[in-house]
Design an enzyme around this catalytic site. Structure first.
Site, PDB file in Angstrom:
ATOM      1  N   ASP A  24      -1.822  10.979  -2.399  1.00 45.07           N
ATOM      2  CA  ASP A  24      -2.082   9.918  -3.374  1.00 45.07           C
ATOM      3  C   ASP A  24      -2.346  10.489  -4.759  1.00 45.07           C
ATOM      4  O   ASP A  24      -2.178   9.803  -5.763  1.00 45.07           O
ATOM      5  CB  ASP A  24      -3.274   9.074  -2.932  1.00 45.07           C
ATOM      6  CG  ASP A  24      -2.864   8.170  -1.785  1.00 45.07           C
ATOM      7  OD1 ASP A  24      -2.754   8.670  -0.649  1.00 45.07           O
ATOM      8  OD2 ASP A  24      -2.615   6.981  -2.026  1.00 45.07           O
ATOM      9  N   ARG A  74       0.860  -1.192   0.000  1.00 42.36           N
ATOM     10  CA  ARG A  74       0.000   0.000   0.000  1.00 42.36           C
ATOM     11  C   ARG A  74       0.891   1.236   0.000  1.00 42.36           C
ATOM     12  O   ARG A  74       2.101   1.144   0.118  1.00 42.36           O
ATOM     13  CB  ARG A  74      -0.937  -0.035   1.214  1.00 42.36           C
ATOM     14  CG  ARG A  74      -0.198  -0.430   2.490  1.00 42.36           C
ATOM     15  CD  ARG A  74      -0.676   0.256   3.696  1.00 42.36           C
ATOM     16  NE  ARG A  74      -0.523   1.682   3.620  1.00 42.36           N
ATOM     17  CZ  ARG A  74       0.628   2.324   3.785  1.00 42.36           C
ATOM     18  NH1 ARG A  74       1.753   1.700   4.019  1.00 42.36           N
ATOM     19  NH2 ARG A  74       0.663   3.652   3.706  1.00 42.36           N
ATOM     20  N   GLY A  75       0.246   2.420  -0.080  1.00 43.86           N
ATOM     21  CA  GLY A  75       1.010   3.662  -0.202  1.00 43.86           C
ATOM     22  C   GLY A  75       1.164   3.953  -1.691  1.00 43.86           C
ATOM     23  O   GLY A  75       1.529   3.052  -2.468  1.00 43.86           O
ATOM     24  N   ALA A  76       0.861   5.193  -2.068  1.00 43.48           N
ATOM     25  CA  ALA A  76       0.774   5.517  -3.498  1.00 43.48           C
ATOM     26  C   ALA A  76       2.009   5.100  -4.314  1.00 43.48           C
ATOM     27  O   ALA A  76       1.874   4.401  -5.330  1.00 43.48           O
ATOM     28  CB  ALA A  76       0.465   6.999  -3.657  1.00 43.48           C
ATOM     29  N   ASN A 103      -5.349  12.775  -0.004  1.00 43.36           N
ATOM     30  CA  ASN A 103      -4.563  11.858   0.840  1.00 43.36           C
ATOM     31  C   ASN A 103      -5.522  11.105   1.757  1.00 43.36           C
ATOM     32  O   ASN A 103      -6.746  11.313   1.728  1.00 43.36           O
ATOM     33  CB  ASN A 103      -3.508  12.649   1.624  1.00 43.36           C
ATOM     34  CG  ASN A 103      -2.490  11.748   2.313  1.00 43.36           C
ATOM     35  OD1 ASN A 103      -1.934  10.853   1.682  1.00 43.36           O
ATOM     36  ND2 ASN A 103      -2.254  11.957   3.592  1.00 43.36           N
ATOM     37  N   LYS A 104      -4.972  10.263   2.585  1.00 43.62           N
ATOM     38  CA  LYS A 104      -5.752   9.408   3.480  1.00 43.62           C
ATOM     39  C   LYS A 104      -6.830  10.180   4.235  1.00 43.62           C
ATOM     40  O   LYS A 104      -6.606  11.307   4.679  1.00 43.62           O
ATOM     41  CB  LYS A 104      -4.783   8.741   4.463  1.00 43.62           C
ATOM     42  CG  LYS A 104      -5.380   7.816   5.485  1.00 43.62           C
ATOM     43  CD  LYS A 104      -6.248   6.738   4.881  1.00 43.62           C
ATOM     44  CE  LYS A 104      -5.537   5.940   3.812  1.00 43.62           C
ATOM     45  NZ  LYS A 104      -6.460   5.098   3.015  1.00 43.62           N
TER      46      LYS A 104
HETATM   47  O1  MRU Z   1      -4.672   3.411   1.747  1.00 45.83           O
HETATM   48  P1  MRU Z   1      -3.180   3.576   1.765  1.00 45.83           P
HETATM   49  O2  MRU Z   1      -2.553   3.025   3.001  1.00 45.83           O
HETATM   50  O3  MRU Z   1      -2.541   3.041   0.513  1.00 45.83           O
HETATM   51  O4  MRU Z   1      -2.985   5.140   1.781  1.00 45.83           O
HETATM   52  C1  MRU Z   1      -1.691   5.665   1.853  1.00 45.83           C
HETATM   53  C2  MRU Z   1      -1.690   7.143   2.015  1.00 45.83           C
HETATM   54  O5  MRU Z   1      -2.725   7.776   2.061  1.00 45.83           O
HETATM   55  C3  MRU Z   1      -0.368   7.835   2.014  1.00 45.83           C
HETATM   56  O6  MRU Z   1      -0.412   8.966   2.794  1.00 45.83           O
HETATM   57  C4  MRU Z   1      -0.066   8.185   0.563  1.00 45.83           C
HETATM   58  O7  MRU Z   1       0.016   7.042  -0.229  1.00 45.83           O
HETATM   59  C5  MRU Z   1       1.049   9.058   0.294  1.00 45.83           C
HETATM   60  S1  MRU Z   1       2.570   8.663   1.014  1.00 45.83           S
HETATM   61  C6  MRU Z   1       3.546   7.717   0.247  1.00 45.83           C
END
Ligand code: MRU
Length: 366
Positions: A244, A53-55, A254-255
């Site tokens: 993201d 996970r993480g963009a 973002n989240k």
């Molecule tokens: O749902 P996720 O865990 O994939 O969400 C991740 C985030 O929202 C991060 O803040 C985002 O990907 C940017 S940081 C690398």
């Protein structure tokens, strides 16, 4: 990064060259477990279930997913099917689309569809992964002066940051986005402390706490609802988060929960910085209002997972299966609430002009 004496990235090609290995993030923070992914379907499931996970990492994982598809069938038709399958896993992070488009661009000339195409795929995925590491490292360098601006060498007290979700190395291949400057600051011997919000419902804050602890960075986990209070009381010098998808006007998606932190930071006069690698910038999108917001399964709210008393993984029901819930996974913070964007090319205003000044070629192409 080093974890338990072992140099680790979040994703890599297996030593026999046939599959892909990843750190299974659904098992963290309790266990470092390396999962082997053998097919494009396995990779798509790993992305959808948030094993990875993480963009930025989602983009790299999708690129490796294409390699797994090409290993089984290097035809044009298989490439199309694999990209469509991977693209459908998670809608919000634009890095996913970016990485798949990049793989298609590189593989297009290999119409012979033979082993050369497969080798080109592995090379392209590795290069996307390495570029991610370089981009994160560059954001670390560019973010450092911002930290110096609020802390300053010899100011005698740690700087207090607040972050949300996980924007550290686990969300990328290595280093992280928002946490990259924090690691650099800490490694240069300067004091920093990070407030880490849990980030219900998937609790990615626990990943952040785990990785900060591995690196020895002092941090404190807070319930999401505590953020406004700490900001209001002057206990936070700056908020730093990832994104993201960043729209061409500087709005950031973002989240879920990021927007509330940005509002509270604005009210408290605290800087709100967003680390935005160019792979997450969608120059063709003129406003954050257009970002597709992922709606995730309601069971992420109804159930919580953790370790039971005997130490085994357990899922505990918090709400009846019939309970109505809503689970949007992301929110949009308007550019007006973002103090600065940190990119791999430097720091800019969260605006079309700011982004264009750093990425003129991409801004004009869209
Ligand atoms: O749902 P996720 O865990 O994939 O969400 C991740 C985030 O929202 C991060 O803040 C985002 O990907 C940017 S940081 C690398």
């Amino acid at each position: 990064v080093r974890v338990g004496g072992r140099e680790l990235r979040t994703i890599w090609r297996s030593s026999d060259g046939l599959s892909v290995e990843v750190i299974d993030q659904t098992r963290l923070p309790h266990e470092v477990f390396v999962a082997r992914l053998d097919s494009v379907d396995a990779m798509a499931t790993a992305i959808a279930t948030m094993m990875v996970r993480g963009a930025p990492l989602i983009g790299v994982a999708a690129a490796y997913g294409v390699c797994l598809a090409m290993r089984d069938d290097p035809s044009d038709a298989a490439l199309e099917v694999a990209c469509a399958r991977l693209r459908a896993t998670r809608p919000t992070a634009v890095n996913l689309v970016w990485a798949l488009d990049e793989m298609k661009r590189v593989l297009a000339p290999f119409s012979d569809a033979g082993p050369t195409r497969l080798e080109a795929a592995w090379a392209a995925a590795a290069s996307i992964a390495d570029a991610d590491v370089a981009s994160c490292r560059a954001m670390a360098e560019h973010g450092l002066p911002l930290l110096q601006g609020i802390g300053g060498k010899g100011s005698g007290r740690p700087i207090n940051l607040m972050t949300h979700c996980n924007a550290g190395w686990l969300a990328t291949v290595d280093w992280g986005t928002a946490l990259a400057p924090v690691y650099l600051w800490h490694r240069s011997g300067l004091d920093v402390h990070v407030f880490v919000s849990e980030t219900r419902p998937r609790n990615q804050g626990y990943l952040t706490e785990w990785e900060l602890r591995q690196e020895g960075v002092p941090c404190t986990v807070i319930a999401d609802n505590s953020a406004g209070h700490l900001l209001q009381r002057g206990e936070v010098d700056a908020v730093i988060v990832g994104t993201d998808r960043t729209a061409g006007n500087g709005d950031v998606c973002n989240k879920i929960g990021t927007y509330m932190k940005a509002l509270a930071a604005k009210a408290a006069g605290v800087p709100f910085w967003v680390a935005a690698p160019s792979s997450s910038i969608d120059f063709g999108m003129t406003s954050g209002d257009d970002v597709p917001i992922e709606a995730r399964d309601g069971d992420e709210l109804r159930l919580v997972s953790g370790l039971g008393k005997e130490g085994g993984a357990q899922s505990v029901r918090m709400l009846a299966a019939a309970t109505n819930v809503r689970n949007p996974a992301f929110d949009v913070t308007p550019a007006a609430l973002v103090t600065k964007l940190i990119t791999e090319r430097g720091v800019c205003e969260a605006s079309a002009i700011g982004l264009c000044s750093l990425f003129p070629e991409r801004a004009h192409a869209s």
